[in-house]
Design an enzyme around this catalytic site. Structure first.
Site, short mmCIF file in Angstrom:
data_model
loop_
_atom_site.label_atom_id
_atom_site.label_comp_id
_atom_site.label_asym_id
_atom_site.label_seq_id
_atom_site.Cartn_x
_atom_site.Cartn_y
_atom_site.Cartn_z
CG ASP A 111 -46.51 -35.42 -60.23
OD1 ASP A 111 -45.73 -36.09 -60.91
OD2 ASP A 111 -46.62 -34.18 -60.33
CE LYS B 96 -39.83 -33.42 -60.17
NZ LYS B 96 -40.62 -34.06 -61.17
CG MET C 17 -42.92 -26.72 -52.36
SD MET C 17 -42.19 -26.54 -54.00
CE MET C 17 -43.38 -25.48 -54.79
N1 SAH Z 1 -49.65 -28.03 -57.81
C1 SAH Z 1 -49.80 -28.19 -56.37
C2 SAH Z 1 -48.60 -27.68 -55.60
C3 SAH Z 1 -47.35 -28.48 -55.85
S1 SAH Z 1 -46.00 -27.88 -54.93
C4 SAH Z 1 -51.09 -27.48 -55.93
O1 SAH Z 1 -51.68 -26.72 -56.72
O2 SAH Z 1 -51.52 -27.71 -54.80
C5 SAH Z 1 -46.03 -28.97 -53.54
C6 SAH Z 1 -46.46 -28.21 -52.31
O3 SAH Z 1 -47.88 -28.09 -52.30
C7 SAH Z 1 -46.13 -28.91 -51.00
O4 SAH Z 1 -44.81 -28.65 -50.59
C8 SAH Z 1 -47.14 -28.27 -50.08
O5 SAH Z 1 -46.73 -26.98 -49.69
C9 SAH Z 1 -48.34 -28.13 -50.98
N2 SAH Z 1 -49.29 -29.24 -50.85
C10 SAH Z 1 -49.66 -30.11 -51.79
N3 SAH Z 1 -50.61 -30.95 -51.33
C11 SAH Z 1 -50.85 -30.59 -50.04
C12 SAH Z 1 -51.73 -31.04 -49.03
N4 SAH Z 1 -52.58 -32.05 -49.22
N5 SAH Z 1 -51.69 -30.41 -47.84
C13 SAH Z 1 -50.87 -29.38 -47.62
N6 SAH Z 1 -50.03 -28.90 -48.54
C14 SAH Z 1 -50.01 -29.49 -49.74
#
Ligand code: SAH
Length: 255
Positions: free
Chosen positions: A35, A56, A168
């Site tokens: 991803d 995506k 998000m």
């Molecule tokens: N499965 C992922 C979340 C996916 S949804 C997890 O457990 O972290 C995607 C959201 O995750 C983004 O919109 C943001 O809110 C958050 N996110 C993912 N990576 C991030 C990062 N390095 N810093 C801040 N927010 C992050």
């Protein structure tokens, strides 16, 4: 003869936050489907694997989930070891369960490997305790994304006394603010917005519930970012040491 799929959480970005189990799965992988929130540096653990980007974002705006399902199935049916790498944890807003169900229905063995989810990493990397004795008895992870149409009881969240970790949320700041204010959360509730958590380019914007949207605009907050809303958001090392002035963001108002 079926191969196997590992559904692996790659953590929030810092490649050192990979689990040993993730590293072992990568070392065995023949195909890696990645991803776009996954740091490509983690691919050093699978130098000979075929890497397929199914993110995506980027050029191809959206790889349909059904296409990803079929691709995993095709490689597994060729007897390959497939690692499906997802940002953070595969089962926290990661559609991990959908992929497990699809593969299981088609007779493909699947193994889930935890990753450190962005909300936990974001809090830790700016010294915010998500739970704190006498202050926050719990944590609630929510998404501000409304695509799945499931409803959230914002009033319950506003009054629940737990730290809110919002995924998000960058494009939904005013909705989140309005829902929590309408639900009875105080306007001065501390908020920390953490962009690119755990990466060298991490930035954190501190504000409060009332001002968080304007503060994020001034700060030019971009996705991916995590919102931490709750008393603990005012307890970070940065807020304590007067870094706020340096960052030129809205001040945190403590109760
Ligand atoms: N499965 C992922 C979340 C996916 S949804 C997890 O457990 O972290 C995607 C959201 O995750 C983004 O919109 C943001 O809110 C958050 N996110 C993912 N990576 C991030 C990062 N390095 N810093 C801040 N927010 C992050």
């Amino acid at each position: 003869m079926n191969g196997k799929v590992w559904l692996v959480g790659a953590g929030p970005g810092d490649p050192e936050l990979l689990t040993l189990k993730a590293v072992k799965a990568l070392a065995q992988a023949e195909v890696v489907m990645i991803d776009d929130l996954v740091n490509p540096q983690v691919l050093e653990h699978c130098p000979t694997a075929r890497v397929i980007r199914v993110g995506k974002r980027g050029g191809c705006r959206s790889t349909p989930q059904t296409f990803i399902h079929r691709l995993m199935l095709r490689y597994a049916r060729q007897g390959k070891c497939v690692v499906r790498l997802k940002g953070g944890d595969p089962c926290i807003f990661g559609r991990g369960t959908e992929e497990v169900d699809w593969l299981s229905q088609h007779g493909v063995p699947v193994e889930l490997v935890n990753g450190i989810t962005a909300g936990l990493a974001g809090a830790t990397s700016c010294g915010i305790p998500l739970t704190l004795r006498g202050v926050a008895r719990g944590v609630t992870l929510v998404t501000a994304h409304t695509e799945d149409d499931s409803s959230l009881n914002w009033a319950a969240l506003a009054q629940g006394g737990t730290t809110l970790v919002v995924y998000m949320g960058v494009a939904k700041l005013s909705d989140v603010r309005d829902s929590l204010l309408a639900g009875g959360m105080r306007a001065a509730m501390p908020v920390a917005m953490i962009e690119n958590a755990s990466l060298p380019e991490q930035r954190t914007c501190y504000s409060d519930l009332q001002q968080m949207q304007q503060a994020a605009l001034d700060f030019q907050l971009k996705s991916p970012a995590i919102l931490l809303i709750g008393e603990v958001a005012g307890r970070s090392a940065a807020t304590a040491s007067g870094l706020l002035e340096e960052l030129r963001v809205a001040p945190v108002r403590m109760a």
